[in-house]
Design an enzyme around this catalytic site. Sequence first.
Site, PDB file in Angstrom:
ATOM      1  CG  LEU A  98      -1.487  -1.318   1.681  1.00 51.82           C
ATOM      2  CD1 LEU A  98      -2.260  -1.128   2.960  1.00 51.82           C
ATOM      3  CD2 LEU A  98      -2.379  -1.872   0.610  1.00 51.82           C
ATOM      4  CG  ASP A  99       4.742   3.092  -1.868  1.00 56.07           C
ATOM      5  OD1 ASP A  99       5.700   2.965  -2.643  1.00 56.07           O
ATOM      6  OD2 ASP A  99       4.758   3.868  -0.903  1.00 56.07           O
ATOM      7  N   GLY A 100       2.011   5.100  -1.314  1.00 51.82           N
ATOM      8  CA  GLY A 100       1.580   6.336  -1.964  1.00 51.82           C
ATOM      9  C   GLY A 100       0.523   7.123  -1.226  1.00 51.82           C
TER      10      GLY A 100
END
Lengths: 346, 333
Positions: A98-100
């Site tokens: 879950l990046d960003g």
Amino acid sequence: MAVTEAKYLIFLVVSIIRSAEAALVEMWTVYYRQGLAIISDYKERIFSWYRFVMGPDTENNGDSVASKLFGTLNGFMRKFLFRILSVGPVPNHLAFILDGNRRYAKKWKLQEGTGHKCGFWALMSILKYCNELGVKYVTIYAFSIDNFKRRPNEVQYVMDLMHEKIEGLLKEESIMNQYGVRVYFIGNLKLLPERVRVVAEKAMKATENNKNTVLLICVAYTSTDEIVHAAQESCQHEWDEIQAMKASESNDGGEIISNENQEEHRFINLVDLEKYFYMGVAPDVDILFRTSGETRLSNFLLWQTSTCLLYSPRALFPELGLRHLVWSVLNFQRVYPYLERRRKQV
Amino acid sequence: MLSLPFSCPPPKNTLSPFQKKPFSPSSSSVTCDRAIGKRNKSNSYLSISLPKLSKVLVSEASNAMPGDEEKEISAGTMDSPEEVELPAGLRRELMPNHVAVIMDGNRRWALERGLPVEQGHRAGGQAMTELTRLCSKWGVKVLTVFAFSTENWIRPKEEVDFLMMLFEEVTKTFSEEGARLNFRLSVIGDKSKLPKSLNQILARAEQALKANSGLHAVIALNYSGRYDILQVCQKVANHVKDGLIQPEDITQSMFEEQLETTGTKYPNPDLLIRTSGEHRISNFMLWQLAYTELYFVEKMFPDFGETDLIEALSSFQQRQRRYGGYKYSTSTN
């Protein structure tokens, strides 16, 4: 004459449909999205999941007829699409990094923690799609051991958010049981604050009888830590076995046999090691998603992703949508025959 | 010697930009025709990004010098990396220390051209030697190549035998070049299953190049990431069984010391390049790839040349590596 009248009739029907469509879009824009984009002051609400973030306390909640109709139509089309996809092989285990979230908050000029909330809601919709598609195992990388290095207030915020969401999950136990979702918290849970760990263990216990879908949430997890832990556990297990054998032999007096048994117990093999992984409850990953365009693993599931497809869309995690999921499943179906052949041969 | 129309002075010891050569077994010298290469090079730079255009113009201007000077410099032994100018757009301080390559697509390359599969492997071998030379020139300290995996034994016997023979040939040429160009060689993987002759040649080459200090080439033969981690666990378990350590003393650093890649100064790759468009790790160096930047190329490995390597390196240099922490700068990527 008849042709001209037919043309007129067709024109009439088409204009009615077009006006109905325009009216629906207008209603949807006003009630569902909080106003026209051009003149609205709340642009971030139009273009983001912000209104869901604020929860059902807002004045204009989306329970109007238009939004319900829109939602139902959407769901119907989605189910149809998934039926088509299910003709080919469907992945069994999906993993998400879950990046960003922080970049999303900065991009839409939201408060710092709101990006994580938007990410949470995007995660909920992804889980819904996975459930509808028939994916049995979903793993998400919620919090890494390396993330403890971040600013203390951010770490505290994420811990509070996790605590709040897990408690919410416990409250809606009936929904989890209805969908048959079993939740695991994977990682070195001793590193978490006490209250988060307690509530996580409660959630694991509450859903342990569900069998339909398995949701694995990796908190305080890094793959290197998992491997070292598995090595420690298997060595400990061997050591205890050897000690137990020695104790029983000193009672019996059979020394020659004990040496041979020690030789047999000398090696750890693959099966022993995999038994002690935190992720031993799930099979290997089929597709690994990493959002925000970065292509690296960041110490996530290194062992389990050795032969899986890696997919890194440029979208930030709160922007992850159905189209990314569909595209990755299509790619998976393209390489599936080759991977299956290799797996059978090896 | 020359006066340039631009205000910046030409740098000393300027070598011409490296050209993409056609594949030939006997190619060994560095310099070659400039005329074709220059035009190709500028086109490929324009395709990378516009801000680099100014740098391209500067480098083109500085390359207007005649060829004799460069030929003298480069025909001899290898320059030390500090004197070699990097291609436009790359910054020396951001070069990766350790580059890993999965050399995929040799068979498909050959089949596309209607050639036998062996020809594809040979072309791959040439591309690998070219890659080694370029990496050494541009200051990469360690280069790991995935030559043969534990899962490749299932291929047809003739192909496997041919590959073993090809590895012997490539090792021989590599040790000759390595002596001249200051390379070092190591081999990782389960050597017990490889043919004896290959083992002997590899051991001899390793021994001969041991004292060199330049690029360290690591060849992964009969290697798999899971095998690596498993052999560490077995070693550690043996230590525990012999009573040397307690199970709770096993730490990450102890684990890393036992991995096969500890022989190098930079055991973990900074950049992994995989050719042929497949987006997989395929059981290569799992522990070591924890924080590696991955780069996937659509081309097959024999087609992977200098321009592709430059693109990979410039993509690497633009990435923001945070290692799970937080970058307090205000720049957005």
